[in-house]
Motif scaffolding. Structure first.
Motif, mmCIF file in Angstrom:
data_model
loop_
_atom_site.group_PDB
_atom_site.id
_atom_site.type_symbol
_atom_site.label_atom_id
_atom_site.label_comp_id
_atom_site.label_asym_id
_atom_site.label_seq_id
_atom_site.Cartn_x
_atom_site.Cartn_y
_atom_site.Cartn_z
ATOM 1 N N VAL A 138 -2.307 7.258 10.633
ATOM 2 C CA VAL A 138 -2.530 6.060 9.820
ATOM 3 C C VAL A 138 -2.127 4.807 10.588
ATOM 4 C CG1 VAL A 138 -1.782 4.830 7.745
ATOM 5 C CG2 VAL A 138 -2.331 7.254 7.613
ATOM 6 N N VAL A 197 -4.707 4.155 13.442
ATOM 7 C CA VAL A 197 -5.973 3.601 12.955
ATOM 8 C C VAL A 197 -5.792 2.142 12.531
ATOM 9 C CG1 VAL A 197 -7.718 3.760 11.130
ATOM 10 C CG2 VAL A 197 -6.897 5.836 12.256
ATOM 11 N N ALA A 198 -4.689 1.865 11.834
ATOM 12 C CA ALA A 198 -4.418 0.493 11.389
ATOM 13 C C ALA A 198 -4.260 -0.459 12.570
ATOM 14 C CB ALA A 198 -3.162 0.457 10.518
ATOM 15 N N VAL A 252 3.524 2.043 3.777
ATOM 16 C CA VAL A 252 3.164 3.379 3.278
ATOM 17 C C VAL A 252 4.044 4.501 3.805
ATOM 18 C CG1 VAL A 252 0.751 2.681 3.035
ATOM 19 C CG2 VAL A 252 1.478 3.778 5.144
ATOM 20 N N GLU A 253 5.070 4.181 4.634
ATOM 21 C CA GLU A 253 5.839 5.240 5.286
ATOM 22 C C GLU A 253 6.527 6.169 4.290
ATOM 23 O OE1 GLU A 253 8.775 3.456 7.741
ATOM 24 O OE2 GLU A 253 9.584 2.176 6.167
ATOM 25 N N LEU A 298 0.772 12.582 10.187
ATOM 26 C CA LEU A 298 -0.110 11.804 9.317
ATOM 27 C C LEU A 298 0.223 10.322 9.412
ATOM 28 C CD1 LEU A 298 -2.375 11.810 7.261
ATOM 29 C CD2 LEU A 298 -0.676 12.219 5.454
ATOM 30 N N GLY A 299 1.511 10.008 9.466
ATOM 31 C CA GLY A 299 1.918 8.616 9.630
ATOM 32 C C GLY A 299 1.453 8.051 10.957
ATOM 33 N N PHE A 325 4.491 9.433 3.187
ATOM 34 C CA PHE A 325 4.148 10.511 4.099
ATOM 35 C C PHE A 325 5.376 11.344 4.447
ATOM 36 C CE2 PHE A 325 0.910 7.247 5.581
ATOM 37 C CZ PHE A 325 -0.106 7.783 4.791
ATOM 38 N N THR A 383 1.523 -1.756 8.428
ATOM 39 C CA THR A 383 0.933 -0.705 7.591
ATOM 40 C C THR A 383 1.920 0.428 7.364
ATOM 41 O OG1 THR A 383 -1.286 -1.218 8.405
ATOM 42 C CG2 THR A 383 -0.975 0.932 7.375
ATOM 43 N N LEU A 384 2.622 0.844 8.420
ATOM 44 C CA LEU A 384 3.597 1.921 8.276
ATOM 45 C C LEU A 384 4.740 1.520 7.358
ATOM 46 C CD1 LEU A 384 3.786 3.414 11.882
ATOM 47 C CD2 LEU A 384 2.776 4.431 9.847
#
Length: 266
Positions: free
Chosen positions: A89, A92-93, A76-77, A85-86, A80, A72-73
């Motif tokens: 995320v 949670v992922a 979307v890294e 915030l990273g 951010f 996930t990171l």
């Protein structure tokens, strides 16, 4: 983008899990949890099954959480600017699938199915909170390591980072990030992100001079830098890699296993 993120995640997992320290830390944590028996496991399981329970739970949860969190990171890294915030995320992922793992293992071990929605929610919240804490811990360690490295460079005359000897053979304007080496008659075509150059030398010698850039020879005529690989796919029965500059290079049958071990092919 997704294929590249997947390959980078698998490569990162393989690298971390083959570190000598990983096995030592894993065994130590499993022993501590197995002997102390937290979350009621001391009362419900004797020592042998309890140790097995924690080994299985830790291994499964680590692989699951590491994969989903890191993947996930990777996706979307770049969106951010805030590390916190990273971390949330990524936590949670990782925590959501880990909560399912914990639920499944507890169901098989204790017959606990969490019929009560509140109990299921509590299990999920615990897993997410722990996952966020773990991701935050890794982020802090990496950040501190980077800070120490920068401080060391600022306090002394920094040594030039090692670079491929091969680049010294190129014109100044063509010296850049090394992407690939390919045989062209008696020459080797050296491709960087700045341009292309033909050098009169053997591919094996060029590969030696490409050190310390991590790379892999995927064909008798082609070597590629690992960072230059965007994705890999099969085309008309043959495997190819797609490079960051859009080119495609073949993977010979004899190199397929090496490509799989390097995380290029899955």
């Amino acid at each position: 983008m997704g294929d590249n993120a997947l390959q980078l995640t698998l490569r990162e997992m393989r690298s971390s899990m083959t570190q000598p320290a990983f096995a030592g830390i894993f065994v130590l944590v499993a022993l501590i949890l197995g002997l102390s028996g937290p979350f009621g496991t001391f009362d419900y399981l004797p020592i042998g099954p309890r140790l097995v329970y924690w080994v299985v739970l830790l291994a499964t949860a680590y692989v699951t959480g590491h994969f989903f969190g890191a993947f996930t990171l990777r996706l979307v890294e770049h969106r951010f600017k805030s590390m916190m915030l990273g971390v949330v995320v990524g936590g949670v992922a990782a925590g959501l699938p880990v909560s399912f793992v914990v639920w499944a293992i507890n169901a098989m071990t204790f017959g606990v199915l969490y019929a009560d929605p509140a109990a299921l929610l509590l299990n999920t919240v615990y897993c997410v909170i722990i996952s966020i804490a773990v991701v935050a811990g890794f982020a802090m360690v990496e950040s501190r390591a980077g800070t120490v490295a920068e401080a060391g460079e600022a306090g002394a005359v920094a040594e030039a980072p090692p670079r491929p000897k091969l680049l010294d053979r190129l014109a100044v304007q063509d010296r850049g990030a090394l992407l690939s080496l390919s045989v062209s008659d008696h020459y080797v075509e050296v491709v960087t992100d700045k341009g292309k150059t033909l050098l009169l030398m053997r591919l094996g010698d060029a590969i030696d001079e490409a050190a310390p850039i991590p790379g892999i020879q995927l064909h008798r005529s082609h070597w590629v830098a690992l960072d230059a690989i965007r994705s890999a796919r099969r085309h008309k029965g043959a495997a190819v890699v797609v490079l960051t500059d859009g080119r495609e290079l073949p993977i010979s049958r004899g190199r397929l296993e090496a490509a799989r071990e390097a995380g290029i092919l899955t």
